[in-house]
Design a protein around this motif. Structure first.
Motif, PDB file in Angstrom:
ATOM      1  N   PRO B 797       0.538  -1.358   0.347  1.00 49.05           N
ATOM      2  CA  PRO B 797      -0.395   0.538  -0.293  1.00 49.05           C
ATOM      3  C   PRO B 797       0.672   0.868  -0.224  1.00 49.05           C
ATOM      4  CG  PRO B 797      -0.344  -1.199   2.429  1.00 49.05           C
ATOM      5  CD  PRO B 797       0.928  -2.463   1.673  1.00 49.05           C
ATOM      6  N   ARG B1094     -10.460  -2.216  -1.763  1.00 49.12           N
ATOM      7  CA  ARG B1094     -10.069  -3.079  -0.168  1.00 49.12           C
ATOM      8  C   ARG B1094     -11.046  -1.893   0.823  1.00 49.12           C
ATOM      9  NH1 ARG B1094      -7.744  -7.428   0.899  1.00 49.12           N
ATOM     10  NH2 ARG B1094      -6.387  -6.347   2.213  1.00 49.12           N
ATOM     11  N   GLU B1095     -10.613  -0.823   1.006  1.00 50.80           N
ATOM     12  CA  GLU B1095     -10.154   0.702   1.261  1.00 50.80           C
ATOM     13  C   GLU B1095     -11.536   0.520   2.076  1.00 50.80           C
ATOM     14  OE1 GLU B1095      -8.083   3.894   1.350  1.00 50.80           O
ATOM     15  OE2 GLU B1095      -9.716   4.598   1.932  1.00 50.80           O
ATOM     16  N   SER B1098     -13.278  -3.029   4.201  1.00 52.24           N
ATOM     17  CA  SER B1098     -13.100  -2.525   5.201  1.00 52.24           C
ATOM     18  C   SER B1098     -13.858  -1.975   5.414  1.00 52.24           C
ATOM     19  CB  SER B1098     -11.597  -2.254   5.277  1.00 52.24           C
ATOM     20  OG  SER B1098     -10.431  -2.879   4.753  1.00 52.24           O
ATOM     21  N   ILE B1099     -13.984  -0.544   5.576  1.00 49.15           N
ATOM     22  CA  ILE B1099     -14.771   0.637   5.989  1.00 49.15           C
ATOM     23  C   ILE B1099     -15.968   0.237   6.241  1.00 49.15           C
ATOM     24  CG2 ILE B1099     -15.236   2.880   5.555  1.00 49.15           C
ATOM     25  CD1 ILE B1099     -12.765   4.023   5.079  1.00 49.15           C
ATOM     26  N   LYS B1100     -16.494  -0.648   4.953  1.00 45.49           N
ATOM     27  CA  LYS B1100     -18.018  -0.859   5.446  1.00 45.49           C
ATOM     28  C   LYS B1100     -18.336  -1.897   5.905  1.00 45.49           C
ATOM     29  CE  LYS B1100     -21.315  -1.631   1.376  1.00 45.49           C
ATOM     30  NZ  LYS B1100     -21.078  -1.391   0.282  1.00 45.49           N
ATOM     31  N   VAL B1101     -17.100  -3.007   6.492  1.00 40.98           N
ATOM     32  CA  VAL B1101     -16.817  -3.521   7.297  1.00 40.98           C
ATOM     33  C   VAL B1101     -17.333  -3.291   8.617  1.00 40.98           C
ATOM     34  CG1 VAL B1101     -15.777  -5.000   8.324  1.00 40.98           C
ATOM     35  CG2 VAL B1101     -16.288  -5.551   6.157  1.00 40.98           C
ATOM     36  N   LEU B1102     -16.736  -2.196   9.221  1.00 40.13           N
ATOM     37  CA  LEU B1102     -16.477  -1.271  10.396  1.00 40.13           C
ATOM     38  C   LEU B1102     -17.895  -1.265  10.639  1.00 40.13           C
ATOM     39  CD1 LEU B1102     -13.124   0.487  10.186  1.00 40.13           C
ATOM     40  CD2 LEU B1102     -13.669  -1.672  11.926  1.00 40.13           C
ATOM     41  N   GLY B1103     -18.735  -1.126   9.436  1.00 38.94           N
ATOM     42  CA  GLY B1103     -20.014  -0.320   9.757  1.00 38.94           C
ATOM     43  C   GLY B1103     -20.219   1.066   9.911  1.00 38.94           C
ATOM     44  N   ARG B1185     -18.355  -5.320  -2.449  1.00 41.34           N
ATOM     45  CA  ARG B1185     -19.040  -6.472  -1.702  1.00 41.34           C
ATOM     46  C   ARG B1185     -17.656  -7.007  -1.115  1.00 41.34           C
ATOM     47  NH1 ARG B1185     -23.073  -9.923  -3.563  1.00 41.34           N
ATOM     48  NH2 ARG B1185     -22.180 -11.886  -2.671  1.00 41.34           N
ATOM     49  N   MET B1186     -18.485  -6.574   0.305  1.00 45.46           N
ATOM     50  CA  MET B1186     -17.573  -7.016   1.014  1.00 45.46           C
ATOM     51  C   MET B1186     -16.529  -7.593   1.700  1.00 45.46           C
ATOM     52  SD  MET B1186     -19.581  -5.262   4.666  1.00 45.46           S
ATOM     53  CE  MET B1186     -21.069  -5.550   3.698  1.00 45.46           C
ATOM     54  N   VAL B1187     -17.340  -9.177   1.213  1.00 45.41           N
ATOM     55  CA  VAL B1187     -17.160 -10.615   0.948  1.00 45.41           C
ATOM     56  C   VAL B1187     -15.270 -11.066   0.092  1.00 45.41           C
ATOM     57  CG1 VAL B1187     -17.218 -13.041   1.310  1.00 45.41           C
ATOM     58  CG2 VAL B1187     -18.923 -11.188   1.868  1.00 45.41           C
ATOM     59  N   LEU B1190     -12.571  -8.557   0.558  1.00 44.35           N
ATOM     60  CA  LEU B1190     -11.937  -8.914   1.738  1.00 44.35           C
ATOM     61  C   LEU B1190     -10.606 -10.749   1.460  1.00 44.35           C
ATOM     62  CD1 LEU B1190     -13.867  -7.558   4.484  1.00 44.35           C
ATOM     63  CD2 LEU B1190     -12.347  -6.298   3.540  1.00 44.35           C
ATOM     64  N   LYS B1191     -11.206 -10.930   0.992  1.00 44.45           N
ATOM     65  CA  LYS B1191     -11.070 -12.667   1.021  1.00 44.45           C
ATOM     66  C   LYS B1191      -9.853 -12.337   0.814  1.00 44.45           C
ATOM     67  CE  LYS B1191     -14.617 -16.151  -0.382  1.00 44.45           C
ATOM     68  NZ  LYS B1191     -15.156 -16.489  -1.067  1.00 44.45           N
ATOM     69  N   VAL B1193      -6.284 -10.186  -2.234  1.00 47.51           N
ATOM     70  CA  VAL B1193      -4.887  -8.993  -2.622  1.00 47.51           C
ATOM     71  C   VAL B1193      -6.353  -9.191  -3.725  1.00 47.51           C
ATOM     72  CG1 VAL B1193      -3.976  -7.349  -2.145  1.00 47.51           C
ATOM     73  CG2 VAL B1193      -4.553  -8.291  -0.168  1.00 47.51           C
TER      74      VAL B1193
END
Lengths: 234, 1194
Positions: B797, B1094-1095, B1098-1103, B1185-1187, B1190-1191, B1193
């Protein structure tokens, strides 16, 4: 004491063109609060799918996912987001930190949006990064980055800590120290921690081991005497 | 096999990432379309015009000479090598009337080969009375085939001197390549502007020489007439013509000057004749007038005379009247006098009677006395008897004594008697009765007394006493002395007796004394009577005198009366004579009045004739002078060789094409640059995304070029496809759009020719392709140099870096993470930063240019007609004659709808300096002080106003810019007679439409040596409604002196219509801007999202909620957009200025400023475009799609 997390007949079908892939095919298990759980299985067995479903990143095709008495499987997009925001902490294999924010800011990024966060600096201290708080992810080693990721997850004070191959990108020693941090967090904070891994060796340190194969739970085993990570070699 | 796999992979790549492929293709297409399309517009404009030129055999050269060209000249020209066709052309300007206004039309003789018309209807003229009419005229006046057009002369010369026909049947309507646009040439007649041409047969012209020779050069039609080769070839021919021109010009000069001189002499003679005739008429009239005046004078003298006579008569009458009344008074006096006199006479008569009575009484008394005396006498006689003796004795004595006494008394008596006789004679003249009695009485009395004396003489002593008696006349003997002797002797005898006697005597004495007393008394009475008589007598004589005087007066009166009567009669006669004279005068006067009215009529007629012939003569004189001046000025003419650049519309069109070319050099470049950058970024990004794949391929053992081929081909395909689409669309659509816009001005332009241009096509596509492909190549090259192992791992990165802003903690600490991340992101992704900013800026700039152009164009109407040209109408006068102009002026003065009006003189003029020359309108202002009511002369962008000064002119801004002059510089002005003057520029005024030069009347006089002949009136009206203006227009057009009424609202409308084409350009610009904005932002956002998948996951995953996530990205875009807008504003202002300066037509100045609302619109539209893109982005963010992100790179 009832189950803190309970999966009932959870099925997830991906439609890849004309083929249906059943990534999860009727998974059932339950987890008690404060347990250190290891979900183990070979690549493609469906363990990440299960984690995603539990973490509210994906919705299941069938079944119930009850977390702390609420059926997450029934949530819509917005409720799922809220669930992720308030109740779940994630730790990924590739850390997924925001490169443009410092370590502390990455933690704060999470703590800032939830209702009852822990103090970011405190959490950073807990994960042993009080000296590297102002560094950017690129300036940190892999282990340190993963610690930041754990801190980010913990800072939200979640009900559930989900870790997807947290040591996958790390060397052996660093991996161990991360697992140790997770284990101690579980023990000290009575945090329910679920670790997904393909490493069979790690089952020894878990309170509960769930084995998944071909989208199904092949075995659920309670470990009466989990050992410390230091005692495990692989 | 490898190849098929690679090919499969390649097509898969396109299919999988179609949006990316399409975005590259589109941006390339857009760039190429604009670049090649706008650039092709210039040659396309030229082609379109050239096709027309070639088809119509538009002349390559035109020869004109101030003295015309002869058929000999033509033959000589035709003989020159390199000339294809040469034809002589006659032209003549005439006036055509339509709807009450007069327009100038130019009659042109038909040509067979050169300058052919392009007939849109009908056929060419075949008979003298036929014409083909300019399509512009036909459109303007609604003329159709078969209509008849009548033209009249615009000068004092009859039209028949120029052309043999003045009525033409329209047999065709056409356009000429010489007039691509609406404007035609200027003319020296009418309002100075040729409205259109009429093509007529050559035969109808009576001109001695051709106006021009039009010719085409051989073998140039296939050349580009806007190019150098063409120019060169034409120049060669030009040189050849130059060689022969001198001799021909000289010959023409000789011919003309000889002819002109003869004509001049003749004209002068004619003029003199006319003058003489006029003078004769004047003389005749003057003689008649003199005669009349004399007659009048005579009559007046007569009248005067009569008047004097009348006065005299009246005076005389008055005098007569007066003397009559005086006479009357005198008569009255006379009558009164007479009455008085008669009264007096009566009184006198009474007095006379009284006197008579008194005399009778006195007579009586005397008689009594005499009786007494007689008694006494008797006594005495007795005594005497006694005394006889004594007496005898004494007789002697007595005698003697008596004689003595008698002697003594005789003296006394004679005197008395004489006096009495005298009075009696006077008295007797009138009163004979008195006369007859009186003297006898009076004579009697003394005589009676005397005898008593004598009878009783005193004896002695009584001598003394008796002396008085002796004095009495008596009969006593005179011998006194002897007597006295004897007396003494006798006395003694006597004495005795005496005693006796004495006694008697005493008695007698006593009687005597008594008698004497009575006598005295009587005498007193007699004396009194005498005095009364004498008074009476004098009164009588007085009366007599008065009587005689009265008689005299009466005679006088009678005489005067007679004179008066004679005078009266004379007066009557005089009066009659006057009356007669009056009658005769009246009749003479009537006669005179008749003569006078006849004379007046004659005079009026003369005046009319005089004015007419004076006007004619003035015209003739002016013409003569002009011709004289011309002849004087006339130099050996030079042929002017004019190429196509001297045809205004050709030149102007060529310039416009150049302008479009200039815009084409700058404008599309922006698109092109953006397109190149965007496609470059996209390709680079794509290569970077595929690093793992590249690593794998490499690891698998593929050759570098095989791996790179995929990306290079990808870029190639996208750019070539895009380029081809772009060039086809661009070069077919854009030139048409642009030429369509120009067609509004160049309305005679035939159908647009818009072929594909090889050079523009190839060059633009090549640049686009190179840009993208080289980008792909560079990216691949960089990637391929990295070892496969490193490629297989995800790219490290990018380092987060602290930015300068963080050092500024007060600001930094206030930012939240998203904002911090945004700031850091922007600075980290520099390429994206600049691309986005540039894209937004370009979009903003284009919008601003679009709206700004609209502002600038609208300013022409709004500023020119709203702020500068304050007058509402201009009335052009048909004549400079006094009467009709005064009528117009009077009408204006009484027109309540007209607030103000002013006379101006306006004419077409060429203004220039050493560098260049431009046609402009010279406006000479009658009253410079009030001129700002009609036209505001001011500095643009400020409130500073200018006055027209006496020492120079005010010129309009665009003219100043075209000539490259400023206030204080000098320019020259050349009028249609080629008369040139030099003037100083005192100010440069804001103006948007046409070129004007404002001059004061005094400056004009100083320059041209005569007062300007005002030919236009500017008015400021109460209203500008359509209805009002229609009524006003009709009202003034009905006047003889008015040629035309033009309302500014009409002009404004026309201009707005003409500039409507600009709307099209504005729309094109707005659409381009939008397209650009979309393509750029979409591509960049796409890259941004993919890059940060990805970034964001990630942010999406963080809610983070979707909205929060969008804001996370959007924040950057907002900042970039704002920066882009600010830069775009600056860019837009510059670009607007550039476009304005290059695109504006010569006659027009666009507004220079962009209105605030244009900025607002541009900003809002840019924000809207950006917002729309961000809205789309929101959806693609949602789709992350988060999934999957994130899986691993990837």
């Amino acid at each position: 004491m009832g189950a803190f997390v309970e999966l009932k007949n959870v099925t997830k079908v991906y439609h890849m063109g004309e083929v249906d892939i059943r990534a999860a095919d009727g998974i059932d298990f339950e987890i008690l609060k404060g347990e250190f759980v290891v979900i183990v299985g070979p690549s493609g067995a469906g363990k990440t799918t299960v984690l995603n479903l539990m973490g509210g990143m994906d919705t299941c095709t069938e079944g119930q996912i009850i977390v702390d008495g609420t059926n997450v499987a029934e949530f819509d997009e917005r409720m799922l987001t809220e669930y992720r925001r308030e109740d779940v902490g994630f730790v990924f294999q590739f850390y997924n930190l925001i490169g443009n924010l410092t370590a502390l800011e990455n933690v704060e990024l999470a703590s800032q949006i939830c209702a009852d966060p822990l103090d970011a600096v405190e959490v950073m201290k807990e994960v042993g990064l009080e000296d590297r708080m102002d560094n950017f992810p690129a300036q940190l080693s892999g282990g340190e980055q993963q610690r930041v990721a754990i801190a980010r997850a913990l800072a939200k004070n979640p009900k559930l800590l989900l870790c997807d191959e947290p040591t996958g990108a790390l060397d052996y020693q660093t991996g161990k120290s991360i697992l140790k941090l997770l284990q101690s967090t579980c023990r000290e904070k009575n945090m329910t921690v679920i670790v997904i891994t393909h490493n069979q060796a790690l089952t020894a340190m878990a309170d509960r081991v769930i084995r998944i194969r071909n989208g199904k739970v092949s075995e659920t085993k309670l470990n009466e005497n989990p050992v410390s990570i230091d005692a495990i070699e692989w | 096999m490898n190849k098929t796999m690679l090919a499969a992979d390649f097509f898969m790549e396109i299919r999988k990432n179609l949006p990316r492929f399409l975005s590259i293709l589109l941006i390339v297409a857009l760039g190429v379309a604009f670049f090649s399309g706008v650039r092709a517009s210039k040659p396309d404009m030229q082609y379109t015009a050239e096709a027309f030129y070639d088809e119509a055999h538009l002349m390559d050269l035109r020869i004109v000479s101030s003295l015309g060209l002869t058929s000999g000249d033509l033959a000589a020209v035709q003989g020159i090598d390199g000339i294809e066709d040469a034809e002589g052309v006659y032209t003549a300007d005439a006036l055509y009337e339509n709807d009450g206004s007069q327009y100038v039309v130019r009659l042109r003789s038909n040509t067979e080969k050169v300058n052919q018309l392009r007939l849109t209807e009908g056929r060419l003229p075949e008979r003298p009375g036929e014409c083909v009419v300019d399509r512009k005229l036909a459109d303007k006046f609604g003329i159709h085939n078969g209509d008849v057009m009548t033209v009249t002369s615009g000068t004092s010369q009859d039209l028949s001197q120029t052309v043999s026909e003045n009525r033409f049947i329209v047999v065709g309507i056409g356009v000429s390549p010489m007039y691509l646009w609406r404007n035609r040439e200027t003319s020296s007649i009418g309002n100075g502007t040729v409205e259109g041409f009429l093509l007529v047969q050559k035969e109808i012209f009576n001109l001695g020489a051709y106006t021009e020779i039009d010719l085409t050069v051989a073998h140039v039609r296939e050349l580009d007439s806007f190019g150098k080769k063409y120019e060169k070839k034409v120049d060669q021919v030009k040189e050849r013509i130059e060689k022969i021109q001198k001799d021909h010009a000289r010959a023409r000069y000789d011919e003309i000057s000889k002819q002109a001189e003869t004509e001049l002499i003749q004209a002068e003679a004619e003029l003199q004749d006319a003058q003489k005739e006029l003078d004769d008429a004047k003389q005749r009239l003057d003689a008649a007038q003199a005669e009349l005046d004399q007659a009048k004078a005579q009559i007046n003298a007569k009248i005067q005379e009569i008047l004097t006579g009348q006065t005299t008569v009246e005076e005389q009458e008055a005098a007569l009247q007066e003397s009559s009344s005086k006479l009357e008074a005198a008569k009255t006096t006379l009558d009164q006098n007479r009455a008085n006199l008669l009264n007096n006479q009566a009184a006198l008569n009474a007095e006379g009677q009284q006197l008579e009575a008194a005399r009778v009484q006195l007579q009586q008394s005397w008689n009594d006395w005499t009786n007494q005396g007689n008694g006494l006498q008797a006594e005495r006689e007795r005594v005497s008897g006694e005394e006889q003796k004594l007496d005898q004795m004494r007789a002697d004595l007595e005698n003697k004594r008596g004689q003595l006494e008698e002697l003594q008394a005789s003296l006394q008596a004679s005197a008395y008697e004489r006096g009495l006789a005298n009075g009696q004679s006077l008295y007797g003249a009138e009163l004979s009765p008195i006369e007859s009695t009186d003297p006898g009485e009076t004579e009697d009395t003394p005589s009676t007394e005397n005898p008593a004396e004598t009878e009783e003489p005193d004896p002695t002593e009584n001598t003394a006493t008796q002396n008085p008696a002796t004095e009495d006349p008596s009969q006593v003997p005179p011998q006194v002395q002897q007597l006295q002797q004897e007396i003494a002797d006798l006395e003694s005898d006597i004495s005795a007796k005496e005693s006796e006697i004495a006694e008697a005597q005493a008695n007698i004495e006593q009687g005597q004394s008594q008698l004497d007393a009575t006598w005295t008394e009587l005498d007193g009475i007699g004396r009194d009577l005498d005095s009364r008589i004498s008074v009476y007598n004098s009164a009588v004589s007085e009366l007599t005198a008065a009587m005689s005087q009265l008689a005299l007066g009466e005679a006088d009166y009678a005489q005067q009366k007679a004179t008066l009567d004679a005078g009266m009669i004379a007066l009557q006669t005089a009066k009659q004579a006057i009356a007669n004279g009056q009658t005769s005068i009246n009749s003479t006067q009537a006669e005179l009045a008749g003569a006078e009215s006849q004379l007046a009529k004659g005079k009026e007629e003369y005046e009319k004739n005089y004015r007419e012939s004076k006007q004619k003569m003035q015209d003739a004189t002016r013409e003569l002078n002009d011709r004289k001046r011309q002849l004087l000025k006339m130099e050996v003419p030079e042929w002017n060789l004019l190429d196509r650049s001297f045809i205004q519309s050709c030149e102007s069109f060529a310039k416009d094409a150049d302008r479009v070319g200039a815009i084409g050099n700058v404008f599309p470049l922006i698109f092109f640059l953006v397109a190149a950058l965007v496609s470059l970024t996209s390709i680079t990004r794509m290569v970077e995304e595929k690093r793992t794949e590249i690593g794998t391929m490499k690891a698998l053992g593929y050759q570098r070029y095989e791996i790179a081929a995929k990306y290079i081909c990808y870029a190639l395909l996208a750019s070539v496809l895009g380029g081809v689409i772009g060039l086809i669309l661009g070069q077919t659509i854009l030139p048409r759009v642009i030429i369509r816009a120009y067609r509004i001005l160049y309305n005679s332009l035939p159908a647009t020719k818009a072929p594909l241009h090889l050079w523009y096509s190839v060059s633009s596509v090549l640049v686009a392709v190179l840009c993208t492909t080289l980008a792909a190549f560079a990216a691949c090259y960089r990637t391929l140099r990295t070892p496969p192992a490193q490629l297989m791992r995800p790219e490290a990165p990018k380092n987060g870096r602290r930015v300068f802003l963080e050092k500024w903690s007060p600001v930094w600490s206030r930012l939240n993470f998203s904002q911090k991340a945004a700031v850091r992101n922007m600075i980290r992704y520099k390429k994206r930063f600049f691309m986005t900013v540039f894209g937004i800026a370009a979009c903003m700039a284009l919008l601003l240019v679009g709206f700004g152009l609209k502002n600038s164009v609208t300013a022409i109407g709004k500023e020119q007609f709203g702020n500068l040209q304050k007058y509402d109408a201009s009335i052009s006068l048909a004549t400079t004659d006094v009467e009709p102009v005064e009528e117009v002026e009077e009408t204006l003065r009484q027109d309540s709808g007209v607030k103000n009006f002013q006379f101006i003189y306006r004419t077409s003029i060429d203004a220039g300096n050493k560098k260049t020359e431009k046609a402009a309108y010279l406006t000479v202002v009658e009253d410079t002080k009030s001129f700002d009511k009609y036209m505001r002369l001011k500095k643009r962008g400020s409130d500073k106003t200018y006055q027209i000064r006496e020492d120079g002119v005010v010129i309009t801004e665009k003219l100043a810019r075209l000539l490259g002059v400023k206030a204080g510089d000098h320019i020259y002005l050349t009028d249609s007679d080629h008369y040139r003057v030099e003037v100083k520029i005192t100010a440069v005024t804001e103006n948007y439409y046409l070129h004007y030069i404002y001059m004061s009347a005094s400056q004009y006089e100083a320059l041209y040596g005569g007062k300007p002949e005002y030919n236009e009136i500017l008015t400021v009206n109460q209203k500008t409604t359509e209805k009002f203006e229609k009524t006003m227009g009709e009202k003034y057009l009905a006047l003889d002196g008015v040629n035309n009424v033009v309302f500014n609202s009409n002009t404004e409308e026309t201009i707005q219509k003409m500039l409507k084409s600009m709307d099209l350009i504005v729309v094109v610009l707005i659409v381009s801007a939008a397209l650009l904005c979309f393509v750029v932002l979409y591509s960049l956002n796409n890259i941004n999202i993919t890059e940060r998948r990805r970034e964001l996951a990630s942010i999406k995953v963080l809610g983070f909620y979707d909205r929060e996530l969008t804001m996370y990205v959007f924040r950057e875009n907002v900042v970039l957009t704002v920066i882009g807008i600010l830069i775009g504003m600056a860019l837009g202002v510059l670009l607007h200025r550039f476009v304005i300066l290059t695109a504006e037509l010569d006659l027009i100045m666009f507004g220079r400023s962009i209105k605030w609302y244009s900025y607002l619109f541009s900003v809002l539209l840019t924000l809207a475009f950006a917002g729309f893109i961000n809205f789309i982005m929101h959806w693609s963010l949602k789709k992350i799609r988060m999934v999957e992100s994130l899986k691993s790179v990837e």
